[in-house]
Design an enzyme around this catalytic site. Structure first.
Site, PDB file in Angstrom:
ATOM      1  CB  CYS A   1      -4.293  -1.779   4.233  1.00  0.00           C
ATOM      2  SG  CYS A   1      -3.456  -1.551   5.827  1.00  0.00           S
TER       3      CYS A   1
ATOM      4  CE  LYS B   1      -7.494   0.934   3.306  1.00  0.00           C
ATOM      5  NZ  LYS B   1      -6.362   1.573   4.022  1.00  0.00           N
TER       6      LYS B   1
ATOM      7  CD  GLU C   1      -2.685   1.110   2.623  1.00  0.00           C
ATOM      8  OE1 GLU C   1      -3.785   1.693   2.617  1.00  0.00           O
ATOM      9  OE2 GLU C   1      -2.253   0.492   3.623  1.00  0.00           O
TER      10      GLU C   1
END
Length: 270
Positions: A153, A112, A40
């Site tokens: 993440c 995300k 990330e």
């Protein structure tokens, strides 16, 4: 199929981060990896939103995208850039993954979905939504005949996304991350292994690690997990490096045939 996870310690200088990433990606390609994934925020970790918006750009002007497209072409690899901070408007951005094929073309983008708005401790609070807009779509792509599911993440804590990927037939699920040190020590490995077990998929998790220039500390410990939940490869530290594993997609079919719980979808009574 040989795959590689790149562990980084990205700072606030985009050009320096691009150079560091390229060095590690080339090392992994020299070791025979044909699918390589980075963490990330590969090209910048900047906690200050003012400073962040001074240096990031819209997709069409982002030099990281051009850089990694050329690199994937030069090395003839599938390259997943775990995420970049990409400007989308006046002081707004997305945390976006990019998948490049061996021709250098972008074959998938993933924004995300679950943003990191949490209080880790009295001293450490994050509100990613102050800067970033959330994505609203799961994304799958194909690499070397394998189906790849994309996540980033904090998504790791939301099993519904991974259940979708498992039921959609993902062979590999990517979890590029910049986990905090406290949450990484407590939850990183167990959650990665749980997602692999739940879906019967390989999980590749390239991470940021160490003390960063913007003041944050990340856990590192990049991992590659097999579809039965076993750890295939693990960097037991937070320093930059590469992690390699040879995988066989037949293991996915075997795991799913042995324990098909991933395919159950009962209606629960509450």
């Amino acid at each position: 199929m040989r795959i590689a996870a790149i562990q980084m310690r990205s700072g606030v200088d985009i050009d320096a981060n691009l150079k560091a990433a390229e060095t590690l990606i080339r090392r992994a390609a020299d070791e025979g990896a044909t699918f390589i994934a980075t963490p990330e925020m590969t090209h910048i970790l900047q906690r200050s939103s003012n400073r962040l918006f001074e240096v990031i750009n819209e997709e069409e002007r982002d030099r990281g995208i051009r850089h990694f497209g050329r690199l994937s072409h030069d090395l003839n690899i599938d390259l997943l850039i775990g995420s970049l901070a990409v400007k989308t408007g006046e002081r707004r951005a997305v945390n976006r993954s990019y998948l490049f094929d061996p021709s250098g073309a972008i074959t998938a983008r993933y924004d995300k979905i679950h943003l990191f708005d949490v209080t880790v401790s009295k001293e450490e609070t994050w509100k990613e939504s102050r800067v970033y807009d959330r994505g609203d779509m799961a994304v799958m792509a194909t690499i070397e005949g394998a189906k790849l599911g994309l996540s980033v993440c904090y998504d790791l804590r939301f099993p519904g996304l991974y259940r979708y990927y498992g039921q959609a037939g993902a062979d590999i699920i990517a979890v590029p991350a910049a986990f905090t040190k406290p949450t990484g020590e407590a939850h990183w490995e167990v959650l990665l292994r749980a997602r692999a077990i739940e879906t019967g998929s390989f999980v590749i998790a390239p991470a940021q690690g160490g003390q960063h220039e913007d003041g944050r500390s990340t856990y590192g410990h990049s991992m590659i997990i097999g579809p039965w939940g076993g750890v295939r490869a693990h960097l037991y530290h937070d320093a930059p490096g590469i992690l390699l594993a040879d995988i066989d997609l037949k293991d996915v079919a075997e795991a799913r045939s042995r324990l098909p719980a991933w395919n159950h979808n009962p209606d629960y009574i509450t």
